[in-house]
Write a protein that holds these residues in place. Structure first.
Motif, PDB file in Angstrom:
ATOM      1  N   ALA A 266     -11.110  -4.892  -6.277  1.00 49.18           N
ATOM      2  CA  ALA A 266     -10.971  -3.521  -6.261  1.00 49.18           C
ATOM      3  C   ALA A 266     -11.103  -2.659  -7.583  1.00 49.18           C
ATOM      4  O   ALA A 266     -10.878  -2.940  -8.640  1.00 49.18           O
TER       5      ALA A 266
ATOM      6  N   ALA B 201      -4.212  -1.167  -7.904  1.00 48.46           N
ATOM      7  CA  ALA B 201      -5.351  -0.406  -8.093  1.00 48.46           C
ATOM      8  C   ALA B 201      -4.778   1.129  -7.592  1.00 48.46           C
ATOM      9  O   ALA B 201      -4.187   1.260  -6.539  1.00 48.46           O
TER      10      ALA B 201
ATOM     11  N   SER C 253     -10.394   0.804  -9.699  1.00 46.98           N
ATOM     12  CA  SER C 253      -9.191   1.559 -10.101  1.00 46.98           C
ATOM     13  C   SER C 253      -9.547   2.725 -11.025  1.00 46.98           C
ATOM     14  O   SER C 253     -10.677   2.686 -11.817  1.00 46.98           O
TER      15      SER C 253
ATOM     16  N   ARG D   4      -1.740  -1.533  -3.804  1.00 45.38           N
ATOM     17  CA  ARG D   4      -2.888  -0.270  -3.824  1.00 45.38           C
ATOM     18  C   ARG D   4      -2.288   1.110  -3.454  1.00 45.38           C
ATOM     19  O   ARG D   4      -1.235   1.271  -2.722  1.00 45.38           O
TER      20      ARG D   4
ATOM     21  N   ILE E  73       0.917  -1.296  -0.045  1.00 48.11           N
ATOM     22  CA  ILE E  73       0.020  -0.031  -0.004  1.00 48.11           C
ATOM     23  C   ILE E  73       0.921   1.202   0.134  1.00 48.11           C
ATOM     24  O   ILE E  73       1.598   1.314   0.681  1.00 48.11           O
TER      25      ILE E  73
ATOM     26  N   TYR F  57      -9.892   2.708   0.792  1.00 50.76           N
ATOM     27  CA  TYR F  57      -9.487   2.531  -0.451  1.00 50.76           C
ATOM     28  C   TYR F  57      -8.019   1.825  -0.417  1.00 50.76           C
ATOM     29  O   TYR F  57      -7.752   1.135  -1.430  1.00 50.76           O
TER      30      TYR F  57
END
Length: 240
Positions: A226, A187, A228, A134, A82, A219
């Motif tokens: 997910a 994403a 995007s 992410r 992330i 998010y």
């Protein structure tokens, strides 16, 4: 597998709350801060509560700092799941196009857009090592061209050419990067947290940092299905 996150500009405000909420969700979080002392103090405060948080020095306007941070993550964790691009500034010399200081607009753009682009490029190889990377770009409704051109919008009179343009540019990064990474497990989304009481807003917002952090965290933690390339705020999707 414990997910690993990096949050930039995270020693206070929304960034610190994003770190807290991600850590409470079981994520191992790297708390990015330009100032080493402030970052370490913030990380220690969360770690003392049993959360998996550690500080990492990163100045999004300094290429050497970004490269050093990426190398540190590569050496210690080997991947990144992330990335929350939270670091951003406002400037007292910003304002309407006829009055704003070009130097202020340049400073804002350097941090809010160029800085985010630089960090994302540096961390992308690490995100590619994740089974479900992410990227969350902290945007603002003020970055919407539609909102800026709508006289009925409550944000219509907020004419800050440097800040608004920087968030519009950030949204362009989201759109293009999401398209470029289509077909990969990564994403990318722009998230406006809402009008939050922080140093950046002069504590004039109507939401607490805890409330403002909820949507970016949502998010950041999106699952296998997910979405995007979206631009969202607490009330729903925002027009570009």
């Amino acid at each position: 597998m414990v997910r690993i996150a990096l949050v930039t500009g995270a020693n206070k405000g929304i960034g610190l709350e994003i770190v807290r909420q991600l850590a409470e969700a079981g994520v191992q979080v790297l708390l990015g801060a330009r100032d080493v002392g402030r970052g370490q103090a913030a990380a220690d405060g969360l770690a003392s509560k049993g959360l998996k948080v550690e500080a990492i020095q990163i100045d999004v306007t300094d290429g050497k700092s970004i490269a050093t941070a990426a190398a540190a993550v590569r050496g210690r964790q080997g991947r990144l799941d992330i990335l929350v691009n939270n670091a951003g500034i406002v400037d007292a010399e910003d304002g309407p196009p006829t009055m704003a200081s070009p130097e202020a607009a340049r400073r804002i753009m350097e941090t809010n857009f160029i800085g985010t682009l630089s960090v994302t490029q540096a961390m992308l190889p690490l995100l590619r090592q994740s089974p479900a990377g992410r990227i969350v770009n902290l945007s603002s409704s003020l970055g919407s061209l539609t909102v800026n051109g709508d006289p009925t919008s409550p944000y219509y009179s907020a004419r800050l050419i440097g800040y608004n343009a920087s968030k519009a540019a950030l949204n362009m990064l989201t759109v293009q990067l999401a398209a470029e990474l289509s077909g990969t497990p990564i994403a990318v989304n722009s998230v406006s947290p809402g009008y939050v009481k922080t140093d950046l807003t002069g504590h004039t917002g109507y939401m607490t940092p805890e409330e403002g952090a909820r949507l970016p965290v949502k998010y950041a933690l999106l699952g296998e299905d997910a979405v995007s390339g979206r631009f969202v705020e607490p009330d729903g999707e925002t027009p570009w």
